[in-house]
Scaffold this motif. Sequence first.
Motif, PDB file in Angstrom:
ATOM      1  N   GLY A 119      -7.074  -0.264  17.116  1.00  0.00           N
ATOM      2  CA  GLY A 119      -6.225  -1.547  16.958  1.00  0.00           C
ATOM      3  C   GLY A 119      -4.919  -1.423  16.094  1.00  0.00           C
ATOM      4  O   GLY A 119      -4.598  -2.363  15.701  1.00  0.00           O
ATOM      5  N   TRP A 120      -4.400  -0.353  16.083  1.00  0.00           N
ATOM      6  CA  TRP A 120      -3.069  -0.180  15.449  1.00  0.00           C
ATOM      7  C   TRP A 120      -3.331  -0.262  13.708  1.00  0.00           C
ATOM      8  O   TRP A 120      -2.355  -0.740  13.116  1.00  0.00           O
ATOM      9  CB  TRP A 120      -1.957  -0.851  15.643  1.00  0.00           C
ATOM     10  N   GLY A 121      -4.483  -0.022  13.308  1.00  0.00           N
ATOM     11  CA  GLY A 121      -4.929  -0.288  11.675  1.00  0.00           C
ATOM     12  C   GLY A 121      -3.774   0.668  10.881  1.00  0.00           C
ATOM     13  O   GLY A 121      -3.739   0.250   9.759  1.00  0.00           O
ATOM     14  N   ASN A 122      -3.332   1.446  11.571  1.00  0.00           N
ATOM     15  CA  ASN A 122      -2.242   2.609  10.540  1.00  0.00           C
ATOM     16  C   ASN A 122      -0.899   1.760  10.333  1.00  0.00           C
ATOM     17  O   ASN A 122      -0.332   2.305   9.659  1.00  0.00           O
ATOM     18  CB  ASN A 122      -2.220   3.824  11.418  1.00  0.00           C
ATOM     19  N   ILE A 123      -0.830   1.019  11.095  1.00  0.00           N
ATOM     20  CA  ILE A 123       0.732   0.447  11.303  1.00  0.00           C
ATOM     21  C   ILE A 123       0.952  -0.531  10.066  1.00  0.00           C
ATOM     22  O   ILE A 123       1.841  -0.937   9.870  1.00  0.00           O
ATOM     23  CB  ILE A 123       1.546   0.094  12.468  1.00  0.00           C
ATOM     24  N   VAL A 124       0.041  -1.232   9.317  1.00  0.00           N
ATOM     25  CA  VAL A 124       0.296  -2.395   8.592  1.00  0.00           C
ATOM     26  C   VAL A 124       1.008  -2.256   7.342  1.00  0.00           C
ATOM     27  O   VAL A 124       1.064  -1.041   6.975  1.00  0.00           O
ATOM     28  CB  VAL A 124      -1.369  -3.008   8.426  1.00  0.00           C
ATOM     29  N   LEU A 125       1.707  -3.310   7.085  1.00  0.00           N
ATOM     30  CA  LEU A 125       2.435  -3.085   5.730  1.00  0.00           C
ATOM     31  C   LEU A 125       1.578  -3.837   4.609  1.00  0.00           C
ATOM     32  O   LEU A 125       1.063  -4.921   5.000  1.00  0.00           O
ATOM     33  CB  LEU A 125       3.853  -3.934   6.189  1.00  0.00           C
ATOM     34  N   ASP A 126       1.637  -3.052   3.648  1.00  0.00           N
ATOM     35  CA  ASP A 126       1.035  -3.821   2.440  1.00  0.00           C
ATOM     36  C   ASP A 126       1.850  -5.041   1.720  1.00  0.00           C
ATOM     37  O   ASP A 126       3.029  -5.101   1.856  1.00  0.00           O
ATOM     38  CB  ASP A 126       0.674  -2.787   1.212  1.00  0.00           C
ATOM     39  N   VAL A 127       1.037  -5.972   1.454  1.00  0.00           N
ATOM     40  CA  VAL A 127       1.738  -7.169   0.476  1.00  0.00           C
ATOM     41  C   VAL A 127       1.644  -6.532  -0.807  1.00  0.00           C
ATOM     42  O   VAL A 127       0.353  -6.550  -1.554  1.00  0.00           O
ATOM     43  CB  VAL A 127       0.847  -8.285   0.746  1.00  0.00           C
ATOM     44  N   THR A 128       2.909  -6.585  -1.501  1.00  0.00           N
ATOM     45  CA  THR A 128       2.977  -6.013  -2.600  1.00  0.00           C
ATOM     46  C   THR A 128       3.333  -6.919  -3.818  1.00  0.00           C
ATOM     47  O   THR A 128       3.601  -8.348  -3.456  1.00  0.00           O
ATOM     48  CB  THR A 128       4.082  -4.931  -2.755  1.00  0.00           C
ATOM     49  N   PRO A 129       3.621  -6.954  -5.007  1.00  0.00           N
ATOM     50  CA  PRO A 129       4.148  -7.882  -6.028  1.00  0.00           C
ATOM     51  C   PRO A 129       5.479  -8.179  -5.936  1.00  0.00           C
ATOM     52  O   PRO A 129       5.823  -9.332  -6.283  1.00  0.00           O
ATOM     53  CB  PRO A 129       3.896  -7.108  -7.168  1.00  0.00           C
ATOM     54  N   ARG A 130       6.270  -7.580  -4.764  1.00  0.00           N
ATOM     55  CA  ARG A 130       7.554  -7.991  -4.713  1.00  0.00           C
ATOM     56  C   ARG A 130       7.802  -8.046  -3.188  1.00  0.00           C
ATOM     57  O   ARG A 130       8.728  -8.711  -2.755  1.00  0.00           O
ATOM     58  CB  ARG A 130       8.472  -6.677  -5.091  1.00  0.00           C
ATOM     59  N   GLY A 131       7.120  -7.796  -2.343  1.00  0.00           N
ATOM     60  CA  GLY A 131       7.306  -7.866  -1.007  1.00  0.00           C
ATOM     61  C   GLY A 131       6.483  -7.335   0.199  1.00  0.00           C
ATOM     62  O   GLY A 131       5.159  -7.426  -0.138  1.00  0.00           O
ATOM     63  N   LEU A 132       6.785  -6.503   1.027  1.00  0.00           N
ATOM     64  CA  LEU A 132       5.880  -5.884   1.977  1.00  0.00           C
ATOM     65  C   LEU A 132       6.482  -4.329   1.946  1.00  0.00           C
ATOM     66  O   LEU A 132       7.687  -3.994   1.828  1.00  0.00           O
ATOM     67  CB  LEU A 132       6.233  -6.194   3.630  1.00  0.00           C
ATOM     68  N   ARG A 133       5.369  -3.563   2.193  1.00  0.00           N
ATOM     69  CA  ARG A 133       5.901  -2.085   1.797  1.00  0.00           C
ATOM     70  C   ARG A 133       4.994  -1.291   2.975  1.00  0.00           C
ATOM     71  O   ARG A 133       4.051  -1.365   3.393  1.00  0.00           O
ATOM     72  CB  ARG A 133       5.411  -1.391   0.691  1.00  0.00           C
ATOM     73  N   THR A 134       5.496  -0.118   3.587  1.00  0.00           N
ATOM     74  CA  THR A 134       4.961   0.853   4.501  1.00  0.00           C
ATOM     75  C   THR A 134       4.076   1.552   3.760  1.00  0.00           C
ATOM     76  O   THR A 134       4.041   1.741   2.487  1.00  0.00           O
ATOM     77  CB  THR A 134       6.105   1.617   5.040  1.00  0.00           C
ATOM     78  N   PRO A 135       3.237   2.162   4.577  1.00  0.00           N
ATOM     79  CA  PRO A 135       2.193   3.372   4.134  1.00  0.00           C
ATOM     80  C   PRO A 135       3.266   4.481   3.535  1.00  0.00           C
ATOM     81  O   PRO A 135       4.293   4.511   3.542  1.00  0.00           O
ATOM     82  CB  PRO A 135       1.650   3.942   4.900  1.00  0.00           C
ATOM     83  N   THR A 136       2.847   5.532   2.894  1.00  0.00           N
ATOM     84  CA  THR A 136       3.536   6.673   2.173  1.00  0.00           C
ATOM     85  C   THR A 136       3.478   7.733   3.571  1.00  0.00           C
ATOM     86  O   THR A 136       2.393   7.895   4.177  1.00  0.00           O
ATOM     87  CB  THR A 136       2.912   7.391   1.129  1.00  0.00           C
ATOM     88  N   PHE A 137       4.888   8.220   3.800  1.00  0.00           N
ATOM     89  CA  PHE A 137       4.901   9.125   5.051  1.00  0.00           C
ATOM     90  C   PHE A 137       5.116  10.454   4.469  1.00  0.00           C
ATOM     91  O   PHE A 137       5.878  10.464   3.650  1.00  0.00           O
ATOM     92  CB  PHE A 137       5.937   8.640   5.945  1.00  0.00           C
ATOM     93  N   ARG A 138       4.692  11.541   5.005  1.00  0.00           N
ATOM     94  CA  ARG A 138       4.707  12.777   4.808  1.00  0.00           C
ATOM     95  C   ARG A 138       5.200  13.645   5.968  1.00  0.00           C
ATOM     96  O   ARG A 138       4.345  13.986   6.856  1.00  0.00           O
ATOM     97  CB  ARG A 138       3.466  13.512   4.101  1.00  0.00           C
ATOM     98  N   ARG A 139       6.559  13.853   6.196  1.00  0.00           N
ATOM     99  CA  ARG A 139       7.005  14.542   7.087  1.00  0.00           C
ATOM    100  C   ARG A 139       8.238  15.448   7.061  1.00  0.00           C
ATOM    101  O   ARG A 139       8.974  14.940   6.299  1.00  0.00           O
ATOM    102  CB  ARG A 139       7.087  13.399   8.639  1.00  0.00           C
TER     103      ARG A 139
END
Length: 317
Positions: A42-62
């Motif tokens: 269900g594309w669970g990997n793509i969601v943006l976290d709701v942070t204390p200041r806005g919206l953030r991607t997961p951490t990417f390693r590449r």
Amino acid sequence: MSERLNAWPALVYEDLAPMVDYVNRLVQVGGKYTLDEPFEAGWGNIVLDVTPRGLRTPTFRRQGVTFEVHYRLLDSDVVVESDRGSVTVPVSDGSLAAFYASFCDAAADLGVRPPRTSLICEIPDAPRKFEDDQVERTWDGDAARLMWTAFDLAAGGLETWQVPFQGHRPRVGVMWGGFDLSATRYRAHPATPEADRPAFMQNAARDEYVSVGFTFGDAKSPNASMYAYIWPQPDGLEGRTWGVDGAAWNPGAGLVLLPWSTLRKTADPRQAVVAFGDAVYEAAVETAGWPADVIGSRCDGWRMSTTPPAAVRGRDQ
């Protein structure tokens, strides 16, 4: 009552729509990097976290760099943070094309390449690519804060709802395509996607799931609301109660809807979100054969640190 209504503010679609449309486009830029990550149901990997200041991607390693993209709605900027440093891209009046160019230039200083695709998705009548979107838009800081507040409050309720589920449940977060906040529970039963849908939608529907979320609404349904549905949709959803007065099954949309205007007037809106989600999962158990024994205790960490397991197990949820 007034203190609660202030904490859960009114959301007027006509006032927020221009900024919802603008931010939806902006977050797709950083969101595209999630498509390089391993696929979750269900594309669970793509969601943006709701942070204390806005919206953030997961951490990417590449490609020799570790980074993340933080859309700081409360600060009117976007921060790309990496192991090589960080850069800030201001967000103000302007076009998506201009922002995309600025973002790519700034990210390149950290060794971060542009996203592999710049296609705009799930936004009706949008230009094909980021660089084609030349419409001048206005940044509204007050509306950005109101949007963050709604996401933050809804996320708190949805995270509490998710806690006791012992099956697969991706992080609660914002789906950057449709720009809705999503909390989803899966079970390992294959489902048959609708063949006339795009590939990414078919991949979202390969497994059975229960989804509860929040949306600001759209031009066709201009009301912010909590929503929920069961996939595949079972029979027997008509005439049920949904945990909160005012929540109702909408057969035309295939959704259970709890209007934000109703939610904010409840005695405890956060608990109302939990009750709404619990009622939807109960419907999945009773109409679609979902397991009832994968729901654990809902209690805080302090209780778990001091209470013997047997006592916790017997605790009423």
